[in-house]
Motif scaffolding. Structure first.
Motif: not given
Length: 794
Positions: A104-111, A137-144, A151-154
């Motif tokens: 699965g891809v983890v959703p974006d998470a609040a700080a 925390c931090g971006p996941r779906l929004s950058i993947i 990192r190379a796939t974001t």
């Protein structure tokens, strides 16, 4: 001397286990229990090769479940003995392996609190850095952009790590170990402020610390600012400044739909709303959704924030940028999506300048690309549980595990509906419901929908063998689904709209595949029925594979077709003509303001349209009944600016004392006769209209009228379910009920119906994780398609 018996295992962990600090947790636990081996990410999740004493292996496996990181969700752990023992003496974390995608891809998470603390610590090297994050925390779906999540796939691949960030990234003991968006002032993205007119910005003029801090001053001075957030641009202004909020409404072309708010902390929210313990937990959760709260606090925001409703949608800062921006802001801000009404949110800097330049006076930009638009999620506590009303940031695309048996189904792509669209990928017994897309009638939203479907298919290496679509011939989602199925040679499966609603409710509750039928109550605006007419108030006998219509609401004309959705009085007129006709209405109720209002309308034209069936389709819609009642009571009578506005306003007016304490005999009555044409029992509102119009003659307050209508509707729904359960079940009545459809986002109705059904012994299934509105349709379509494919393959 006796030696401790050793064994080796391959352990496969599946679920949301990448990008959440799972490998460091495995490393730490392996060291604790004296094990050696390795752990790596791959396309199916996390792969562990571990060796050591047998008892230690068991304790290690148990600890994986017990001590998983906060953002992780373990769906399955598989342990397999192996004869291959690791040769190295320690436990190592290996690089990722690109294999078949099953994770699965983890959703974006609040700080998280630790990162926020760093951001405000003058002695920390990330002091005031707006893109601070870690594995918690931090971006996941929004950058993947691809799996495995590295990192190379974001979109972070454009930023080379500095030596200090590299050291943290490589240290398994650091909470930033393999945190793919890791960055700092020296090596990461940067934010800057610019004017919409292109003139230079002198932060010194604001005597502020930096550009982000300057935004606070701009908001305090009444300006509108476009801010690049986690999943796209947002428009902000001071929520207590009536002129600023009204100006934002005008420029955004959003007449009355409530704006979302953000406040720096829960204490600020409490000044405007009552916040329960559960609601506070939602506000502070890693998902950080907009939480719909009762606006009964001691202070008030500007009237234009949420006209006509008694609730406010609040969220807390979900990124360090928002925390920094609001540190000095002692009142809430409006924080709404960066778009004009009904368009998709802007995610690109150049696009934002072009599309938002006529709305915002300033832009807070940054140079980290957004891979895909992700709107804020919306949640409301109803009937004792949090209910997702819109699924986006913080929740999507976390997969939903379906009941046993679904894992054998072929891969499905479900296209969703036309409004509040989401789509769904189903495979291996798990459903991935996309982030909220919106209404496909807008060309830009439709283009974004098509692009997002392609992105998800690529991201999850999903090759559908079945494409599931709605029955409505004009839905754009259906038409594109037909194109895709033809392109791939995949089977195309139609799923009736309300069957999909009920199946979605079953699926998210992991109702057994062979659990038998339930009574499904699907109440919404409109959906294409199996008889070619428009449905919207349906009682079904349904399981995942089939459904049968057992009962309905009275079919009433919609004069003007879609126009009746936005002009509620049309529904009032149609209902009154269907119940009593104009002569009887005039004879008994001519002294009402409602009579004078309808008398002034083009009644002869409307009558001809209805009698001849010209652009006046019959619809058994519960949503349109709400519109009709609201307009009759003088609520949103002339026009609404979004579907359901009249119903929302009517719910907001409900008098709690009448609802809870008044004698039930005063609730508006409904009958349950049978339709002559098809012999179906239906909800007949004639007696309700007579009681309501009588109350209008008596000058009964509208809040009392609203309460009596809601209570009466709940009573008749319960009666209908009870009757149908016995008729459908024969010797063994059906005692499970599934409630779905957008009307059940009405808290009063949901709580009334749920409580009444439970009181007479029904098990009640409701939505929590996906919306009960059309945002949940795709999940239901996918579940029906999967279940039918399993039947056909037997």
């Amino acid at each position: 001397m006796q030696t401790t018996q050793e064994a080796a295992e391959r352990i496969r962990v599946q679920g949301l286990v990448q990008g959440v600090g799972f490998r460091p947790t495995v490393w730490r636990l392996a060291r604790r229990y004296g094990l050696r081996g390795s752990v790596a990410n791959d396309g199916q999740g996390v792969s562990i090769h571990v060796c050591g004493p047998v008892a230690a292996l068991d304790r290690f496996a148990a600890a994986l479940l017990r001590e998983a990181p906060p953002l992780a969700r373990i769906d399955r752990i598989e342990r397999e003995p192996t004869a291959v023992l690791p040769q190295h003496p320690d436990f190592r974390i290996l690089g990722s392996h690109a294999t078949s995608i099953r994770t699965g891809v983890v959703p974006d998470a609040a700080a998280c609190p630790e990162c926020v603390q760093e951001v405000f610590d003058p002695f920390a090297r990330r002091y005031r850095y707006p893109f601070t994050n870690c594995t918690r925390c931090g971006p996941r779906l929004s950058i993947i952009e691809a799996i495995p999540y590295d990192r190379a796939t974001t979109t972070m691949r454009a930023f080379a790590m500095c030596p200090q960030c590299s050291a943290e990234y490589a240290d398994p003991a650091d909470r930033r170990f393999h945190a793919q968006p890791i960055a700092c002032h020296a090596c990461g993205p940067r934010a800057w402020l610019e004017r919409a007119d292109g003139a230079p910005v002198a932060v010194d003029a604001f005597t502020m610390l930096d550009d982000v801090d300057a935004v606070c001053t701009l908001l305090q001075r009444g300006h509108i600012v476009a801010i690049k957030g986690l999943g796209g641009f947002q428009l902000a202004c001071d929520a207590c400044n009536e002129a600023a909020v009204a100006r934002l409404r005008q420029l955004k072309r959003r007449s009355r739909k409530p704006f979302a708010l953000m406040a720096r902390d829960v204490e600020t929210v409490r000044r405007y709303c009552v916040v329960t313990e559960g609601e506070e937990a939602l506000l502070r959760s890693p998902a950080g959704p907009i939480v719909v709260l009762d606006a009964t606090g001691p202070e008030r925001v500007a009237e234009s924030v949420a006209p006509g409703v008694k609730t406010l949608g609040f969220m807390l800062p979900n990124t360090p940028l928002h925390h920094l921006m609001l540190r000095r802001m002692d009142r809430p801000i409006v924080l709404t999506s960066g778009n004009r009404s009904d368009e998709p949110q802007c995610i690109d800097n150049a696009e934002a300048r072009a599309r938002l330049g006529g709305i915002a006076e300033y832009f807070l930009m940054h140079n980290r690309d957004v891979a895909r638009r992700v709107d804020d999620s919306v949640v409301r506590e109803m009937a004792g549980a949090p209910r997702v009303l819109r699924r986006g940031r913080g929740y999507a695309p976390a997969p939903l595990s379906l009941a046993l048996g679904f894992s054998a189904a072929p891969a499905v792509l479900a296209m969703g509906g036309e409004l509040k669209n989401t789509f769904c990928l189903l495979r291996d017994g798990r459903a991935i419901v996309s982030h909220h897309m919106g209404d496909l009638e807008d060309a830009l939203t439709y283009a974004d929908y098509r692009s997002s479907v392609e992105q998800y298919l690529k991201l999850f290496e999903h090759e559908p063998r079945i494409v599931a679509v709605d029955c409505h011939p004009e839905y754009l989602s259906r038409k594109w689904g037909q194109e895709l199925s033809a392109r791939w040679g995949a089977s195309l499966l139609e799923v009736q709209h309300h069957h999909a609603h009920i199946a979605a409710c079953l699926a998210e509750n992991a109702f057994p595949l062979e659990g038998g039928p339930v009574i499904g109550v699907a109440l919404d605006g409109l959906g294409f029925g199996t008889d070619g007419t428009l449905w919207g108030g349906e009682f079904l006998l349904a399981d995942y594979r089939v459904c049968k219509r057992l009962g309905t609401f009275k079919p009433v004309a919609m004069p003007g077709g879609e126009q009746a959705v936005y002009e509620p009085w049309r529904n009032t007129y149609a209902h009154l003509m269907a119940e009593m006709g104009w002569a009887r209405f005039a004879m008994n109720y001519a002294e009402l303001d409602l009579y004078r209002f309808l008398e002034a309308k083009p009644r002869r034209l409307l009558d001809r349209m209805i009698s001849r069936g010209i652009n006046s389709p019959l619809a058994s819609s519960c949503g349109r009944l709400f519109d009709a009642v609201a307009a009759a009571a003088g609520v949103c009578r002339e026009r609404v600016t979004y579907e359901g506005e009249a119903a929302v306003a009517l719910e907001a007016l409900v008098d709690e004392r009448t609802l809870k304490e008044e004698d039930e005999l005063l609730a508006y009555p409904f009958a349950i006769p049978r339709l002559k044409s098809v012999h179906l029992p239906y909800v007949e509102p004639l007696a309700m209209w007579q009681a309501l119009l009588g109350d209008l003659l008596l000058g009964t307050p509208v809040p009392v009228i609203a309460a009596r209508f809601h209570k009466g509707l709940a009573v008749v729904i319960t009666r209908m379910v009870d009757t149908l359960s016995r008729e459908a079940g024969g010797d063994k009545p059906v005692r499970t009920v599934a409630l779905s459809g957008g009307v059940f986002q009405n808290r009063v109705l949901l709580e009334q119906v749920t409580a009444r059904l439970k009181a007479i012994g029904f098990e009640v299934l409701t939505h929590r994780h996906v919306p009960s509105n059309d945002g949940g349709l795709a999940l239901g379509q996918a579940a029906v398609a999967a279940a039918r494919s399993l039947t056909n393959s037997q």
